[in-house]
Design a protein around this motif. Structure first.
Motif, PDB file in Angstrom:
ATOM      1  N   ALA A  26       0.839  -1.197   0.000  1.00 27.82           N
ATOM      2  CA  ALA A  26       0.000   0.000   0.000  1.00 27.82           C
ATOM      3  C   ALA A  26       0.877   1.251   0.000  1.00 27.82           C
ATOM      4  O   ALA A  26       1.834   1.345   0.755  1.00 27.82           O
ATOM      5  N   PRO A  27       0.549   2.206  -0.852  1.00 25.44           N
ATOM      6  CA  PRO A  27       1.366   3.417  -0.933  1.00 25.44           C
ATOM      7  C   PRO A  27       1.082   4.416   0.192  1.00 25.44           C
ATOM      8  O   PRO A  27       1.742   5.426   0.282  1.00 25.44           O
ATOM      9  N   TYR A  28       0.066   4.143   1.023  1.00 22.28           N
ATOM     10  CA  TYR A  28      -0.325   5.100   2.047  1.00 22.28           C
ATOM     11  C   TYR A  28       0.193   4.691   3.415  1.00 22.28           C
ATOM     12  O   TYR A  28       0.050   3.547   3.829  1.00 22.28           O
ATOM     13  N   SER A  29       0.783   5.647   4.096  1.00 24.92           N
ATOM     14  CA  SER A  29       1.210   5.445   5.470  1.00 24.92           C
ATOM     15  C   SER A  29       1.180   6.800   6.163  1.00 24.92           C
ATOM     16  O   SER A  29       0.943   7.830   5.528  1.00 24.92           O
ATOM     17  N   CYS A  30       1.404   6.813   7.464  1.00 27.90           N
ATOM     18  CA  CYS A  30       1.369   8.046   8.243  1.00 27.90           C
ATOM     19  C   CYS A  30       2.586   8.132   9.142  1.00 27.90           C
ATOM     20  O   CYS A  30       3.158   7.124   9.531  1.00 27.90           O
ATOM     21  N   CYS A  31       2.946   9.340   9.473  1.00 28.58           N
ATOM     22  CA  CYS A  31       4.017   9.593  10.423  1.00 28.58           C
ATOM     23  C   CYS A  31       3.397  10.340  11.597  1.00 28.58           C
ATOM     24  O   CYS A  31       2.821  11.413  11.417  1.00 28.58           O
ATOM     25  N   LEU A  32       3.460   9.777  12.792  1.00 30.68           N
ATOM     26  CA  LEU A  32       2.921  10.402  13.992  1.00 30.68           C
ATOM     27  C   LEU A  32       4.016  11.197  14.691  1.00 30.68           C
ATOM     28  O   LEU A  32       5.155  10.744  14.784  1.00 30.68           O
ATOM     29  N   VAL A  33       3.654  12.361  15.197  1.00 33.23           N
ATOM     30  CA  VAL A  33       4.568  13.175  15.999  1.00 33.23           C
ATOM     31  C   VAL A  33       3.953  13.274  17.388  1.00 33.23           C
ATOM     32  O   VAL A  33       2.838  13.779  17.543  1.00 33.23           O
ATOM     33  N   ILE A  34       4.674  12.766  18.383  1.00 29.99           N
ATOM     34  CA  ILE A  34       4.152  12.644  19.740  1.00 29.99           C
ATOM     35  C   ILE A  34       5.030  13.430  20.706  1.00 29.99           C
ATOM     36  O   ILE A  34       6.254  13.350  20.652  1.00 29.99           O
ATOM     37  N   LEU A  35       4.392  14.186  21.600  1.00 28.65           N
ATOM     38  CA  LEU A  35       5.091  14.867  22.683  1.00 28.65           C
ATOM     39  C   LEU A  35       4.881  14.085  23.967  1.00 28.65           C
ATOM     40  O   LEU A  35       3.766  13.675  24.285  1.00 28.65           O
ATOM     41  N   THR A  36       5.965  13.877  24.702  1.00 25.77           N
ATOM     42  CA  THR A  36       5.933  13.141  25.955  1.00 25.77           C
ATOM     43  C   THR A  36       6.342  14.089  27.080  1.00 25.77           C
ATOM     44  O   THR A  36       7.317  14.825  26.948  1.00 25.77           O
ATOM     45  N   VAL A  37       5.616  14.063  28.183  1.00 23.08           N
ATOM     46  CA  VAL A  37       5.933  14.904  29.337  1.00 23.08           C
ATOM     47  C   VAL A  37       6.912  14.153  30.227  1.00 23.08           C
ATOM     48  O   VAL A  37       6.607  13.076  30.733  1.00 23.08           O
ATOM     49  N   TYR A  38       8.107  14.725  30.404  1.00 21.48           N
ATOM     50  CA  TYR A  38       9.141  14.072  31.204  1.00 21.48           C
ATOM     51  C   TYR A  38       9.109  14.474  32.671  1.00 21.48           C
ATOM     52  O   TYR A  38       9.908  13.989  33.456  1.00 21.48           O
ATOM     53  N   ASN A  39       8.201  15.347  33.072  1.00 22.95           N
ATOM     54  CA  ASN A  39       8.110  15.735  34.476  1.00 22.95           C
ATOM     55  C   ASN A  39       7.469  14.651  35.340  1.00 22.95           C
ATOM     56  O   ASN A  39       7.483  14.750  36.551  1.00 22.95           O
ATOM     57  N   LEU A  40       6.908  13.679  34.714  1.00 16.78           N
ATOM     58  CA  LEU A  40       6.212  12.616  35.442  1.00 16.78           C
ATOM     59  C   LEU A  40       7.190  11.556  35.925  1.00 16.78           C
ATOM     60  O   LEU A  40       8.281  11.424  35.393  1.00 16.78           O
ATOM     61  N   PRO A  41       6.787  10.755  36.921  1.00 20.26           N
ATOM     62  CA  PRO A  41       7.637   9.638  37.362  1.00 20.26           C
ATOM     63  C   PRO A  41       7.840   8.633  36.227  1.00 20.26           C
ATOM     64  O   PRO A  41       7.018   8.550  35.307  1.00 20.26           O
ATOM     65  N   PRO A  42       8.915   7.842  36.285  1.00 19.82           N
ATOM     66  CA  PRO A  42       9.215   6.898  35.198  1.00 19.82           C
ATOM     67  C   PRO A  42       8.071   5.950  34.855  1.00 19.82           C
ATOM     68  O   PRO A  42       7.845   5.649  33.694  1.00 19.82           O
ATOM     69  N   ARG A  43       7.326   5.509  35.834  1.00 23.41           N
ATOM     70  CA  ARG A  43       6.235   4.546  35.553  1.00 23.41           C
ATOM     71  C   ARG A  43       5.077   5.185  34.792  1.00 23.41           C
ATOM     72  O   ARG A  43       4.275   4.504  34.189  1.00 23.41           O
ATOM     73  N   MET A  44       4.973   6.508  34.826  1.00 24.22           N
ATOM     74  CA  MET A  44       3.883   7.199  34.150  1.00 24.22           C
ATOM     75  C   MET A  44       4.330   7.882  32.862  1.00 24.22           C
ATOM     76  O   MET A  44       3.516   8.138  31.981  1.00 24.22           O
ATOM     77  N   MET A  99       5.904   7.151  30.099  1.00 22.11           N
ATOM     78  CA  MET A  99       5.737   6.571  28.769  1.00 22.11           C
ATOM     79  C   MET A  99       4.388   5.878  28.578  1.00 22.11           C
ATOM     80  O   MET A  99       4.217   5.123  27.639  1.00 22.11           O
ATOM     81  N   ARG A 100       3.425   6.145  29.427  1.00 20.50           N
ATOM     82  CA  ARG A 100       2.088   5.578  29.244  1.00 20.50           C
ATOM     83  C   ARG A 100       1.321   6.381  28.198  1.00 20.50           C
ATOM     84  O   ARG A 100       1.430   7.609  28.143  1.00 20.50           O
ATOM     85  N   PRO A 101       0.534   5.706  27.386  1.00 19.06           N
ATOM     86  CA  PRO A 101      -0.183   6.401  26.302  1.00 19.06           C
ATOM     87  C   PRO A 101      -1.067   7.554  26.761  1.00 19.06           C
ATOM     88  O   PRO A 101      -1.195   8.544  26.052  1.00 19.06           O
ATOM     89  N   LYS A 102      -1.662   7.464  27.951  1.00 19.50           N
ATOM     90  CA  LYS A 102      -2.561   8.545  28.358  1.00 19.50           C
ATOM     91  C   LYS A 102      -1.816   9.828  28.715  1.00 19.50           C
ATOM     92  O   LYS A 102      -2.426  10.877  28.852  1.00 19.50           O
ATOM     93  N   PHE A 103      -0.504   9.766  28.855  1.00 16.80           N
ATOM     94  CA  PHE A 103       0.294  10.956  29.137  1.00 16.80           C
ATOM     95  C   PHE A 103       1.129  11.393  27.934  1.00 16.80           C
ATOM     96  O   PHE A 103       1.991  12.254  28.054  1.00 16.80           O
TER      97      PHE A 103
END
Length: 122
Positions: free
Chosen positions: A44-62, A64-68
């Motif tokens: 398939a010629p179609y694909s997407c590139c996602l650009v994601i911002l992650t908040v690093y002020n949170l504790p390590p366990r939180m 990299m969770r998708p909701k943050f």
């Protein structure tokens, strides 16, 4: 290293910008991209590139969770700039630069007061 705050770059940043690190409510952000195929077919010629911002002020366990994680933009790849992704990121970089230099008035619900927030892309 368990968390980016333990790294040398973070410590150097805090030493160079003590006014930023002095306010615990300021936000450290990470930027990541991921390209994927929408139809799970390599033909398939179609694909997407996602650009994601992650908040690093949170504790390590939180951190990299998708909701943050915040989806900043979706770049369609058939018309994408390829390796010149900077063209698509220009608006995001402008907004982050504005958050760094001029700040934004934000409400802190835990202290029930307004404050000027700043953001830095690590």
């Amino acid at each position: 290293m368990v968390h980016p705050s333990e790294g040398e770059a973070w410590k150097h940043f805090n030493n160079v910008h003590p006014h930023f690190s002095g306010e615990s409510r300021n936000v450290h952000l990470g930027l990541c991209t991921n390209k994927f195929n929408l139809f799970r077919s390599f033909n398939a010629p179609y694909s997407c590139c996602l650009v994601i911002l992650t908040v690093y002020n949170l504790p390590p366990r939180m951190c990299m969770r998708p909701k943050f994680m915040f989806l900043s933009m979706v770049i369609p790849c058939p018309s994408s700039p390829g390796r010149n992704i900077d063209v698509c990121l220009r608006q995001l970089i402008n907004e982050l630069t504005q958050l760094w230099s001029s700040r934004a008035l934000t409400y802190d619900i835990s202290r029930k007061q307004n404050f000027l927030i700043r953001a830095a892309l690590m």
